[in-house]
Scaffold this active site. Sequence first.
Site, mmCIF file in Angstrom:
data_model
loop_
_atom_site.group_PDB
_atom_site.id
_atom_site.type_symbol
_atom_site.label_atom_id
_atom_site.label_comp_id
_atom_site.label_asym_id
_atom_site.label_seq_id
_atom_site.Cartn_x
_atom_site.Cartn_y
_atom_site.Cartn_z
ATOM 1 N N ASP A 81 40.339 16.367 34.922
ATOM 2 C CA ASP A 81 41.286 17.340 35.492
ATOM 3 C C ASP A 81 42.345 16.649 36.352
ATOM 4 O O ASP A 81 43.474 17.130 36.464
ATOM 5 C CB ASP A 81 40.550 18.361 36.379
ATOM 6 N N HIS B 179 34.139 14.932 30.199
ATOM 7 C CA HIS B 179 34.963 15.823 31.022
ATOM 8 C C HIS B 179 34.987 15.353 32.485
ATOM 9 O O HIS B 179 36.031 15.342 33.127
ATOM 10 C CB HIS B 179 34.449 17.256 30.929
ATOM 11 N N ASP C 26 39.115 22.201 27.640
ATOM 12 C CA ASP C 26 40.028 22.062 28.792
ATOM 13 C C ASP C 26 40.512 20.613 28.929
ATOM 14 O O ASP C 26 41.668 20.342 29.257
ATOM 15 C CB ASP C 26 39.333 22.430 30.120
ATOM 16 N N TYR D 258 29.345 15.369 34.288
ATOM 17 C CA TYR D 258 29.019 16.067 33.035
ATOM 18 C C TYR D 258 28.906 15.043 31.900
ATOM 19 O O TYR D 258 29.762 14.978 31.015
ATOM 20 C CB TYR D 258 30.083 17.123 32.699
ATOM 21 N N TYR E 62 44.857 20.016 39.361
ATOM 22 C CA TYR E 62 45.453 20.403 38.074
ATOM 23 C C TYR E 62 46.141 21.755 38.128
ATOM 24 O O TYR E 62 47.089 22.009 37.380
ATOM 25 C CB TYR E 62 44.392 20.364 36.963
ATOM 26 N N GLY F 58 43.173 28.194 24.756
ATOM 27 C CA GLY F 58 44.570 28.053 25.194
ATOM 28 C C GLY F 58 44.890 26.640 25.623
ATOM 29 O O GLY F 58 45.930 26.068 25.255
ATOM 30 N N ARG G 235 40.712 31.077 27.424
ATOM 31 C CA ARG G 235 41.504 30.065 28.138
ATOM 32 C C ARG G 235 41.216 28.654 27.625
ATOM 33 O O ARG G 235 42.115 27.830 27.529
ATOM 34 C CB ARG G 235 41.307 30.135 29.654
ATOM 35 N N SER G 236 39.966 28.368 27.280
ATOM 36 C CA SER G 236 39.671 27.020 26.790
ATOM 37 C C SER G 236 40.408 26.774 25.470
ATOM 38 O O SER G 236 40.948 25.692 25.235
ATOM 39 C CB SER G 236 38.159 26.817 26.627
#
Length: 407
Positions: free
Chosen positions: A122, A166, A177, A170, A72, A250, A247-248
């Site tokens: 990802d 995710h 994300d 997990y 990614y 974002g 960032r998450s």
Amino acid sequence: MKNSRKQSYLMSVLMICVMTITSCKVTSQEPAKKDIVIAKNAKWSDKMALTLMKRHPESYMLDDAKKPKWDYVHALVLHSIEELYKKNPDPRYKAYVRGYVDNLVQADGSINTYEFDKFNIDLVLPGRLLFDVYAYSKEEKYLKALQLIRKQLSEQPRTQSGGFWHKQIYPNQMWLDGLYMGEPFYAEYTAKFENGKSFDDIAKQFEIIQSKATDPKTGLLYHGWDESKQMPWANKETGNSPNFWSRSLGWYVMALVDVLDYMPKDHPKRKELIKYLNNSSEALLKFQDKSGLWYQVTDKGGEKGNYLEASGSAMFAYAFAKGANKGYLPAKFKKAANKAFDGLTTVLIKKVDEDGGITLTNCCQVAGLGGTPYRDGSYEYYVNERKKDNDPKATGPFILAALELNR
């Protein structure tokens, strides 16, 4: 005598041929490094793209990778270079993106290093690079690769409420994300190949995370949500992780503005997504620092160890600018985006190299939840994660923000 002269002549010709072939090989291997000139008056988008291409002559080398890998981080930067190519059709940009795809997509449409059965969301993101390559090449292998990535989403494990896990490792978890990793690809695919049949499912992913992970006090969204509430990092009542990571957030707002590119104007869920974007953006605006930037832990500016972080700030600049340009967000967000970009270029780009190359500092290299070694989502965890100059999670959004702001 004649024979020795003839032999000497043949040896000379042979040596010239060998030298010519060798020099050709060297030239073809290193065109990027030798030919790239970064002009002082170039736009920031070109400066960053050319810096990366100069330092990483082959696109698979981004993020200092030693061999090609379906990843990614490469996809984020290369997507930004694809968008740059649309504004500035320098053939080197197109070739740089194509080089990555061709290193990994095989003749039968399989993808080297891609592990389907890990159900890692990802690994959906690099699929975005295949749409344009397929559109202009019409080679069937790219269509097969697109279909393979789409198949992952069809089989991706889900929470009971219908949200994509995710990763397989997990279970029952959605991370902010993951909305960027999966939904823009999903939206483009369903728009181009499925007559838009999956837009309700795409909207549902945002609905779930918005309803489960939003903090009623700040309006910010927590990094992760565990539906089972079993993870040690999860709040036993809400299932949310304990902190807000810029960032998450974002990833989340970038996912919204990119998905809206494909969501039809008359789709009943479109207004809902625009509302989520406005709610999140208004919440984020309250935490923008006077420098224009945002802190690593969004709501704890000025606390010990916290710092003004590049990737989240660049992502917000991009999402705000694009949101305002497209009419999803009020004009004040374009102003906030320009302020953020000023912060990136004056506070976090501290020097320009002799060759014109630029370096964005204070980029968080990586952060997650759970796993081994265990990541607890605490304040101390986020502020102590490694930093890396010109990390792809910052440089890609930096290019995208520069494009939206025409900087």
